[in-house]
Write an enzyme that holds these catalytic residues in place. Structure first.
Site, mmCIF file in Angstrom:
data_model
loop_
_atom_site.group_PDB
_atom_site.id
_atom_site.type_symbol
_atom_site.label_atom_id
_atom_site.label_comp_id
_atom_site.label_asym_id
_atom_site.label_seq_id
_atom_site.Cartn_x
_atom_site.Cartn_y
_atom_site.Cartn_z
ATOM 1 N N SER A 1 82.928 12.509 42.175
ATOM 2 C CA SER A 1 83.508 13.717 41.586
ATOM 3 C C SER A 1 82.551 14.903 41.661
ATOM 4 O O SER A 1 81.350 14.765 41.458
ATOM 5 C CB SER A 1 83.862 13.456 40.120
ATOM 6 O OG SER A 1 84.262 14.658 39.492
ATOM 7 N N SER B 1 83.287 17.539 39.687
ATOM 8 C CA SER B 1 83.570 18.269 38.451
ATOM 9 C C SER B 1 82.319 18.629 37.645
ATOM 10 O O SER B 1 82.219 19.746 37.133
ATOM 11 C CB SER B 1 84.561 17.483 37.588
ATOM 12 O OG SER B 1 85.831 17.484 38.193
ATOM 13 N N THR C 1 92.109 13.007 35.479
ATOM 14 C CA THR C 1 92.492 12.869 36.879
ATOM 15 C C THR C 1 93.165 11.527 37.107
ATOM 16 O O THR C 1 93.449 10.780 36.159
ATOM 17 C CB THR C 1 91.272 13.068 37.801
ATOM 18 O OG1 THR C 1 91.715 13.148 39.160
ATOM 19 C CG2 THR C 1 90.256 11.943 37.658
ATOM 20 N N LYS D 1 97.143 11.192 34.263
ATOM 21 C CA LYS D 1 97.685 12.487 33.853
ATOM 22 C C LYS D 1 98.964 12.344 33.017
ATOM 23 O O LYS D 1 99.194 13.129 32.093
ATOM 24 C CB LYS D 1 97.932 13.378 35.072
ATOM 25 C CG LYS D 1 96.650 13.787 35.793
ATOM 26 C CD LYS D 1 96.936 14.713 36.959
ATOM 27 C CE LYS D 1 95.642 15.096 37.679
ATOM 28 N NZ LYS D 1 95.892 16.039 38.787
ATOM 29 N N ASN E 1 96.383 17.674 32.818
ATOM 30 C CA ASN E 1 95.064 17.420 33.398
ATOM 31 C C ASN E 1 93.931 18.015 32.564
ATOM 32 O O ASN E 1 92.765 17.861 32.910
ATOM 33 C CB ASN E 1 94.995 17.969 34.832
ATOM 34 C CG ASN E 1 94.790 19.473 34.865
ATOM 35 O OD1 ASN E 1 95.431 20.212 34.115
ATOM 36 N ND2 ASN E 1 93.888 19.934 35.721
ATOM 37 N N ASP F 1 96.270 22.542 36.864
ATOM 38 C CA ASP F 1 96.488 22.308 38.293
ATOM 39 C C ASP F 1 97.490 23.307 38.870
ATOM 40 O O ASP F 1 97.407 23.675 40.043
ATOM 41 C CB ASP F 1 97.017 20.887 38.526
ATOM 42 C CG ASP F 1 95.920 19.836 38.473
ATOM 43 O OD1 ASP F 1 94.742 20.203 38.616
ATOM 44 O OD2 ASP F 1 96.250 18.648 38.296
ATOM 45 N N TYR G 1 89.525 17.068 49.293
ATOM 46 C CA TYR G 1 88.378 17.958 49.519
ATOM 47 C C TYR G 1 87.139 17.208 49.997
ATOM 48 O O TYR G 1 86.088 17.817 50.226
ATOM 49 C CB TYR G 1 88.050 18.764 48.247
ATOM 50 C CG TYR G 1 87.755 17.921 47.023
ATOM 51 C CD1 TYR G 1 86.474 17.472 46.751
ATOM 52 C CD2 TYR G 1 88.776 17.578 46.145
ATOM 53 C CE1 TYR G 1 86.206 16.697 45.643
ATOM 54 C CE2 TYR G 1 88.525 16.811 45.028
ATOM 55 C CZ TYR G 1 87.239 16.377 44.773
ATOM 56 O OH TYR G 1 86.987 15.598 43.668
#
Length: 414
Positions: A15, A17, A54, A58, A79, A94, A194
């Site tokens: 991740s 994040s 995630t 959700k 989320n 999102d 990504y």
């Protein structure tokens, strides 16, 4: 209660994040990797200030909320959770992130037929955004639904394609959920993956000259909105772009291509040291895996067999992130090496005068004539794959040029 922020999910090892939230507002942001029973208990105990949620929780988060924002109600999943004095407020950031990603790439849905691959939480978001922006038709493709991968031909007239499945995501690099050639009218592709930055699906879009976007801008934009909810602050749009660039720079590899003996390894080692990154040499990787020297492989097994082994090394090296990678001089010769080299990397063509090329221990660089023939064949390939050319007259000067470009460029084509 201490201020506890973080991300809740099933698998979070890769991740981005924590990095995103550090770049946005420099908070302590943890990762809560939980099984479904653990997640249910975590949400029930509510011992956190705010969390992002995630895959695959959700909908679970949606059901745990006391109040919901409009986007969450419309989409049916959450989320972002804010704990306000024990009351869970659910948001779907999102929606804003997906819309930002599309608009940033110049992709519009108004009047378009939109084909969405996948039926999970991100698919719900994509459907809501496409419908909200006036899509003419929205078709959701799933493995077992009415519209599935066996009858895709029904929707060959799609104008926009959105992939919300994990097909092509690390470590499954190189896979694609569809053959884009089937969709002759398609003018835009969004792949919400990504890592890698450029999937096989996006590479096909790039080669066809259609608009495309990966999932990084969505990830960052929804993170900025979540940070606003957590902090009670508003961040200007420049913050979103700054964080996208920061994550991109952190994630991207530096890829060095060029003629044998052009100095890629020496430059790469110095550059890796300056950036604080691991250095990978594909020739060294081949030798490590085979237990044999490259010249010996070429002499004993032939160049064709060596190129096959080299492609395997390039494929594995290309999956990396945040590395400096020096590639063998002939790594550009095989078309299948293009995507592994470019998927996570900014590619630099290291040029050097032929008279200065090192030929020691290089069986394919037998003479000046051989080098000229090699350059004539390879240079167009180096130029076609690279983002920038750099002349290696002096190694230290070359390293400074690479650093300046890699750390200071403006790259929005992601």
């Amino acid at each position: 209660m201490n201020q506890i922020y973080g991300l809740v999910g099933e698998k979070l090892a890769h991740s981005f994040s924590p990095l995103i939230h550090k770049l946005i507002w420099d908070c302590d942001y943890g990762l809560f990797e939980l099984s479904e029973p653990q997640c249910t208990d975590f949400l029930k105990r509510r011992e956190f200030s705010g969390v992002n949620v995630t895959i695959p929780y959700k909908v679970l988060a949606y059901r745990a909320c006391d109040t919901l924002d409009e986007a969450a109600r419309k989409i049916g999943c959450v989320n972002t959770l804010l704990n306000r004095n024990g009351s869970l407020q659910g948001y779907n950031t999102d929606y804003a992130g997906f819309l930002y990603c599309a608009e940033r790439a110049g992709i519009s849905f108004g009047g378009q037929k939109v084909l969405i691959l996948g039926s999970g939480g991100t698919s719900l978001t994509a459907r809501a955004v496409a419908a909200g922006q006036g899509a003419r038709e929205v078709v959701v493709v799933s493995r077992n639904g009415e519209n599935n991968y066996e009858n895709l031909h029904r929707h060959a007239d799609a104008d926009v394609i959105v992939n919300t499945t994990p097909v092509g995501m690390y470590p499954g690099n190189g896979k694609t959920p569809i053959d884009l050639a089937m969709f002759g009218r398609c003018g835009a592709v969004m792949d919400m993956i990504y890592n890698p930055l450029t999937t096989a699906l996006l590479d096909a879009a790039r080669q066809r000259g259609v608009r495309y976007a990966n999932g990084l801008p969505m990830l960052v934009a929804q993170g900025v909105r979540a940070a606003e909810i957590f902090s009670g602050r508003r961040f200007p749009e420049e913050v979103t772009e700054s964080v996208i660039f920061g994550v991109l720079t952190k994630m991207q590899n530096v890829i060095l291509v060029g003629m044998p003996g052009s100095g890629k390894t020496s430059i790469g080692r110095k550059l890796a040291g300056r950036l604080g990154r691991p250095f990978v040499d594909t020739d060294a990787l081949i030798e490590e895996r085979t237990g044999r020297k490259v010249p010996g492989i070429i002499r004993e097994d032939g160049e064709e067999e060596f190129r096959r082994i080299e492609s395997e090394a390039v494929f594995e090296a290309g999956k990396l992130t945040s590395a400096v990678i020096a590639c063998g001089g002939g790594s550009v010769l095989k078309a299948e090496n293009r995507l592994p080299l470019t998927q996570n990397g900014r590619v630099y063509y290291v040029k050097r005068d032929i008279g200065l090329l090192s030929t020691d221990g290089r069986p394919l660089s037998k003479s000046t004539d051989a080098l000229f023939d090699m350059l004539a064949k390879r240079e167009p390939l180096y130029k076609s794959i690279c983002d920038m050319e750099v002349e290696n007259i002096d190694i230290n000067s070359c390293v400074e040029q690479l650093l300046d470009d890699f750390l200071c460029r403006s790259n929005k084509n992601i």
